[in-house]
Motif scaffolding. Sequence first.
Motif, mmCIF file in Angstrom:
data_model
loop_
_atom_site.group_PDB
_atom_site.id
_atom_site.type_symbol
_atom_site.label_atom_id
_atom_site.label_comp_id
_atom_site.label_asym_id
_atom_site.label_seq_id
_atom_site.Cartn_x
_atom_site.Cartn_y
_atom_site.Cartn_z
ATOM 1 N N HIS A 448 0.864 -1.239 0.080
ATOM 2 C CA HIS A 448 0.056 0.036 0.062
ATOM 3 C C HIS A 448 0.970 1.330 -0.116
ATOM 4 N N GLN A 514 0.408 -1.429 6.991
ATOM 5 C CA GLN A 514 0.671 -1.566 5.422
ATOM 6 C C GLN A 514 0.616 -3.082 5.066
ATOM 7 N N SER A 518 -2.183 -4.284 2.692
ATOM 8 C CA SER A 518 -2.002 -4.893 1.319
ATOM 9 C C SER A 518 -2.018 -6.280 1.128
ATOM 10 N N LEU A 525 -4.109 -4.365 -5.679
ATOM 11 C CA LEU A 525 -2.724 -4.004 -5.814
ATOM 12 C C LEU A 525 -1.818 -4.998 -6.558
#
Lengths: 666, 215
Positions: A448, A514, A518, A525
């Motif tokens: 992220h 993060q 993520s 992503l």
Amino acid sequence: MLGKLDWSAVPLDQPIPMITSGVVGLAILGVLVWVAVKGHLPYLWKEWITSVDHKRIGVMYTLLAMVMLLRGFADAIMMRSQQAIAYHSQGYLPPEHFNQIFSAHGTIMVFFVAMPFVIGLMNLIVPLQLGVRDVAFPTLNSVGFWLTATGALLVNISLVVGEFARTGWLPFPPLSELTYSPGVGVDYYLWSLEISGIGTLVAGINLVTTVLKLRTGGMSYLRMPMFCWTTLATNLLIVAAFPILTATLAMLILDRYFGFHFFTNEAGGNVMMFMNLIWAWGHPEVYILVLPAFGIFSEVVSTFSGKPLFGYRSMVLATMAICVISFMVWLHHFFTMGAGPDVNAIFGIASMIIAVPTGVKIYNWLFTMYGGRVRFETPMLWAVGFMVTFIIGGLTGVLLAVPPADFLLHNSLFLIAHFHNVIIGGVLFGAFAGYTYWFPKAFGFRLHDGLGRAAFWFWLVGFYIAFMPLYVLGFLGMTRRMQHYDVAEWRPWLVVAAAGAGLILTGIIFQILQLVISIRRREELRDRTGDPWDGRSLEWATASPPPVFNFAILPAVQGEDAYWQQKSRIKQQAPEKYESRYEDIEMPRNSPTGFVCAFFATVMGFALIWHIWWMVIAGFVGAVATFVVFAWRDHDEYIIPAAEVARIDQANLTERYALAIPGSAS
Amino acid sequence: MSDTAVAFPGSDPRQLRSMTGIVEHSGPASKRIVTGYGFWIFILSDMVMFSAFFATYAVLLGQTAGGPSGHDLFDLRNVAIETGFLLASSFTCGLASIAADARHTVWFQLAMAITCALGLCFLAIELREFTDLVARGAGPTRSAFLSAFFTLVGCHGLHVSAGILWLLTMMAQVFAKGFRADIQRRILCFALFWHALDIIWIAVFTVVYLIGSAR
């Protein structure tokens, strides 16, 4: 039966270690139960624990480093808060506990955070950058990782069973001799480092051989990406320096266990010999840590500036110069020993000279950015933050290399500020840059972005607020490792430093967030191109994550920045239908050797620490037997048939071309 | 070199590159080379470890703490015989390598067995020297000099012992599996190891015994 071990070894009366280890123990138990209930155990065993795939082993090294970073940082927070409140008071940490904390902090951060982090990234990326399918010795690679994990485990066991060393991160005699440290703390230190040191040596031999002997066709030395060069230099240093550590610690072990007289005060032992030996390893160790970070920054700066690395050959020369000179400066760690002005002058000058190649590198990175189209993605932020921070750390280092100045600043907080300045600003920022940069390669999705940026800013600002006051405190005469003090001027600076540690803590929390977020949002992503940053070297030429064999066909290299050239050619002339002749690929079979061997090493290490001799013998026999069984097996490879290779590769290429050149999908 | 060659580094009309040794790199090396090379790097690291022990011995040579010195303790005739056994074992180890290359099982096993016997003789003499010193009150705890002596020479002895275990394993592997490619690679590594121990012993003989007995 159990040697020195009994119930008094467990510190039931001390709440901090008991509660901490209780929580950690419950967390580990919880994870294990969850894994077992969900039925992930066979997957973990087959795909990770017994894996000899360099990518998997690299990921496990990095994971170990990040978990141990939390442990090491918890120690740091305790030290900073203790010093913030221990003005005219005892604070909340009694001296013998405080001494264990700073020893454990240094030991863990150097050996079980920085080392596994850089070795993990080298393992993960170097074979990909060299365009080959594996490292030179895949099974030994696994052994090396698990022995490192053994060392980390033993250090953490010391929290609950017994105690850790109170001698600092390097056990200087005579304090570390049996007379002055009769407990098991120093033994925990010695055995965990002997065992993990063997692991590091194995990793070093493996990576040197990989870089020197396993490169794809056309990848001559001067076409290797910079990270491969720094990997070569680092691992040459490991091979040349770690045996000195092994020998030195072995001598201290002989002193403590069998009454030898290497470093004792009596019978002719020589304490200063320990200083010379340990720093003959210790100074190269500094460069073992920082050179891979230099390599990472070279890759990152070049990629995000959209330019080839400025002064590639001077960079190679600078790297190898550092590799050699790093063995000629060790005495600057103890100018105050009194070796005399001539010896001190020579080592002072050598220490200043080693700053020159480092300066060359800084200029090369700056000139790479100059005139480039710089994209400030998160890895690039870490790189720029590094350049500013590292220059400050480097300059204070040059200051310390001046013997008269060193006499004033020796063992003061100025020194602490200096080496945190280079290790955090250099090694850790480099590791984080590499982690962000190569995460999509390892897992197939990016981290992220926003949370990564937040983590960066908290780390950077937190670092300055935590460590700049320590320079001031050094000038105010505060020495290192003080459990309490009564100088009023020191107090405000120590409070500011503690606040800085709090900011770094926030940065770490952002990093954990993060990673979690993520993973949860991995579909958004996802990186389907295999080349999320518009990269230049060969790791981006294969899928993310790469197939187990890395490359279906070993790439043929025709110049520097091999993948960039390949991309330029494809852009100039649209690719014809991608036709290739695939062949069967031989890959090494997974093996539990590393894990089983490390299990016995753990048993043996623990038994040695507590003098449980029957268990020592059992562990040793087990470890040797594991190797003999491994040597006896008949099939250590398996074949991936050409058709399977073709299927995987064509699917990947079709996807990549469809994304790269819209409308070309057939 | 002509101007054209400078202007177009890719072109090489006179094959200057191959003449100057910059041959196009042709890809990963063979397994035999990789294994041998990697093991050779390990031997270098092992020698670095020995060098730390040698340096320690040199520093502590005079630190006898009023106890016996090398001049009082070392029996050079004994050490010369010991050296003879080890050097001879290196020769027979070389014969074993030749036999392995020729894939001649009988000669290989014979040469390895003799290497093993010579190695054991070496160890027996070393052990006798050690027990003799300890019995005379000159054990490793007597002085820093003797600590360094026992550690350095003992470390070499441990290497020889490990080498003998390895040697026996290789004899068993050749007996059970024949001269397979991976076993040939291990024989290569074993031979490198055994010869390296000889090189280290030469240094031990010179530094520990010759220089040591002069004090």
